[in-house]
Write a protein that holds these residues in place. Sequence first.
Motif, PDB file in Angstrom:
ATOM      1  N   GLN A  57      -8.084 -49.640 -89.895  1.00 20.43           N
ATOM      2  CA  GLN A  57      -7.203 -48.578 -90.356  1.00 20.43           C
ATOM      3  C   GLN A  57      -5.767 -48.970 -90.005  1.00 20.43           C
ATOM      4  O   GLN A  57      -5.514 -49.557 -88.957  1.00 20.43           O
ATOM      5  CB  GLN A  57      -7.553 -47.252 -89.694  1.00 20.43           C
ATOM      6  N   GLU A  59      -3.210 -47.356 -88.968  1.00 20.89           N
ATOM      7  CA  GLU A  59      -2.644 -46.788 -87.743  1.00 20.89           C
ATOM      8  C   GLU A  59      -3.165 -47.486 -86.497  1.00 20.89           C
ATOM      9  O   GLU A  59      -2.455 -47.625 -85.504  1.00 20.89           O
ATOM     10  CB  GLU A  59      -2.948 -45.292 -87.663  1.00 20.89           C
ATOM     11  N   ILE A  60      -4.413 -47.938 -86.520  1.00 18.54           N
ATOM     12  CA  ILE A  60      -5.012 -48.561 -85.332  1.00 18.54           C
ATOM     13  C   ILE A  60      -4.326 -49.881 -84.996  1.00 18.54           C
ATOM     14  O   ILE A  60      -4.124 -50.207 -83.829  1.00 18.54           O
ATOM     15  CB  ILE A  60      -6.528 -48.762 -85.537  1.00 18.54           C
ATOM     16  N   THR A  61      -3.943 -50.652 -86.004  1.00 19.21           N
ATOM     17  CA  THR A  61      -3.299 -51.938 -85.716  1.00 19.21           C
ATOM     18  C   THR A  61      -1.894 -51.765 -85.162  1.00 19.21           C
ATOM     19  O   THR A  61      -1.356 -52.683 -84.559  1.00 19.21           O
ATOM     20  CB  THR A  61      -3.220 -52.820 -86.979  1.00 19.21           C
ATOM     21  N   ILE A  63      -1.084 -49.428 -82.896  1.00 18.16           N
ATOM     22  CA  ILE A  63      -1.151 -48.887 -81.535  1.00 18.16           C
ATOM     23  C   ILE A  63      -0.753 -49.923 -80.477  1.00 18.16           C
ATOM     24  O   ILE A  63       0.082 -49.619 -79.617  1.00 18.16           O
ATOM     25  CB  ILE A  63      -2.530 -48.268 -81.248  1.00 18.16           C
TER      26      ILE A  63
END
Length: 100
Positions: A57, A59-61, A63
Motif C-alpha cells: 500500500q 502509505e505503508i512504504t 512510514i
Amino acid sequence: EYRDCRSYKGNAISTTKYSPLTFIPMNLFQQFHSRAANLYFLFLALLNWVPVVEAFQKEITMIPLVLVLTVIAIKDALEDYRRYMFDKRINNNTAKVYCG
C-alpha cells in the motif's frame, strides 16, 4: 576627546543553523543531501506510487521515511535550540569596552 561607544557594531555570535522560518526546508535539504539512505527510502516510496510496480500500500512504504525524517528533525531542532541558548548566554555576558 569623548567617543560614543554605542556607535560601534556589536560582536554577538550566532552558531545556530536554522531559524523558525527556514527549519523545515533547510532540514529536509540537509537530510536528503547528506544521507543516502533517505534518498533510497524516498525512491522506494515514489516508486510504489507507480501502479505497475506497486508492491505494498502506498502509505505503508512512506512510514519508514517519515519516521526517520521526523526523528532526525527533532534531534536537529533540539541541538539547534541548545546552540541558541548557549549563544544567548554568551552574548549576554557583560564586557568592558575601551572607548579611548
